[in-house]
Motif scaffolding. Structure first.
Motif, mmCIF file in Angstrom:
data_model
loop_
_atom_site.group_PDB
_atom_site.id
_atom_site.type_symbol
_atom_site.label_atom_id
_atom_site.label_comp_id
_atom_site.label_asym_id
_atom_site.label_seq_id
_atom_site.Cartn_x
_atom_site.Cartn_y
_atom_site.Cartn_z
ATOM 1 N N ASN A 217 0.820 -1.271 0.114
ATOM 2 C CA ASN A 217 0.026 0.036 0.116
ATOM 3 C C ASN A 217 0.819 1.292 -0.117
ATOM 4 N N THR A 218 1.839 1.274 -0.837
ATOM 5 C CA THR A 218 2.839 2.205 -1.188
ATOM 6 C C THR A 218 3.676 2.694 -0.202
ATOM 7 N N ARG A 219 3.849 1.663 0.578
ATOM 8 C CA ARG A 219 5.064 1.825 1.878
ATOM 9 C C ARG A 219 6.382 1.727 1.123
ATOM 10 N N GLU A 220 7.419 2.111 1.917
ATOM 11 C CA GLU A 220 8.820 1.768 1.339
ATOM 12 C C GLU A 220 9.201 0.225 1.120
ATOM 13 N N PRO A 221 9.551 0.045 0.218
ATOM 14 C CA PRO A 221 9.838 -1.444 -0.027
ATOM 15 C C PRO A 221 10.936 -2.125 1.058
#
Length: 269
Positions: free
Chosen positions: A228-232
């Motif tokens: 959900n668009t978090r940093e990988p």
């Protein structure tokens, strides 16, 4: 076109999300009332049609719309046919609806009917409780996928990631394996962020690289996943040999915990 473009912006997304919640919270009870059943059903049909056109979710919208017909009387097809003849084709009535008798005590009259009621009751209880099992599993279900399948979590998570595998045969230097060698593009995209699919692919690599039954094959995964668009971040513990993991092994033992927060906590309206 302008409407659909507006729906891709934050206010439109928030309005659509809360609108769908309202539709289900208000509409579902109204399906139980005869006077509002048909209008609400038609609204649901529009909703499911939009879902089918906007999202690639296969047969689900059409199956849900068809299943909603269970709220109508058992003889609704005959009622509709009679209405069509009387109002549209202007024909004489061909069907007279029979009064529905009270059969609440009929099930107690035979063992067969009692078993049917018990079986249906058990099935309904399972349908209501099994989707809640992820609440009793440690970790974030959107991240570790433990209990995600057959749960009420549709369209709640979006993942993007990459996965690379290292195969060690009999203690020799590791072999780097790109999953694109064995899987198509869609399979690689799905597998990269779903732990049990990563585990399955590791079992496949074990069988591929084991020349004899005496060979010891170890498979390690180097994964990066964005939820959900978090940093990988890394999804699978890099030092865990996936061939040593049983299918029933709790994900907390080989899946890293989710440590990254959402860039934004909510969508402004």
């Amino acid at each position: 076109h302008a409407i659909f473009q507006w729906l891709t912006q934050d206010p439109g997304i928030a309005l659509a999300s809360y609108g769908v919640l309202a539709l289900h919270l208000v509409g579902a009870p109204l399906l139980l009332w005869r006077k509002t059943r048909l209008p609400v059903f038609l609204i649901y049909c529009v909703f499911h049609t939009i879902n089918a056109l906007v999202f690639n979710i296969g047969i689900f919208p059409w199956m849900t719309a068809a299943a909603t017909l269970l709220f109508f009387d058992p003889d609704w097809p005959k009622q509709f046919y009679s209405w069509w003849n009387n109002r549209v084709l202007k024909k004489a009535p061909t069907y007279v609806r029979q009064p529905i008798t009270d059969e609440t005590n009929v099930t107690a009259k035979s063992l067969t009917q009692l078993l049917i009621v018990v079986g249906i009751s058990i099935w309904l209880i399972l349908q209501a409780t099994v989707p809640l099992r992820h609440w009793f599993i440690p970790g974030n279900v959107a991240w570790n996928e433990a209990g995600h399948r057959f749960s009420w979590r549709m369209k709640l998570r979006s993942k993007r990631g990459t996965a690379k595998f290292y195969v060690v045969v009999n203690g020799q230097p590791s072999i780097v394996v790109d999953p694109n060698e064995h899987l198509n593009r869609q399979q690689v995209r799905k597998m990269a962020c779903i732990p049990d699919l990563i585990w399955q692919y590791a079992q496949f690599l074990e069988s591929e690289y084991a020349q004899t039954s005496a060979d010891k094959v170890e498979v390690y995964a180097d994964t990066l996943c964005s939820l959900n668009t978090r940093e990988p971040v890394s999804l699978i513990h890099r030092l865990v040999d996936l061939t040593s993991i049983e299918r029933t092994e709790p994900t907390v033992n080989w899946v890293t915990p989710l440590t990254k927060n959402l860039p934004r906590k909510f969508l402004p309206i």
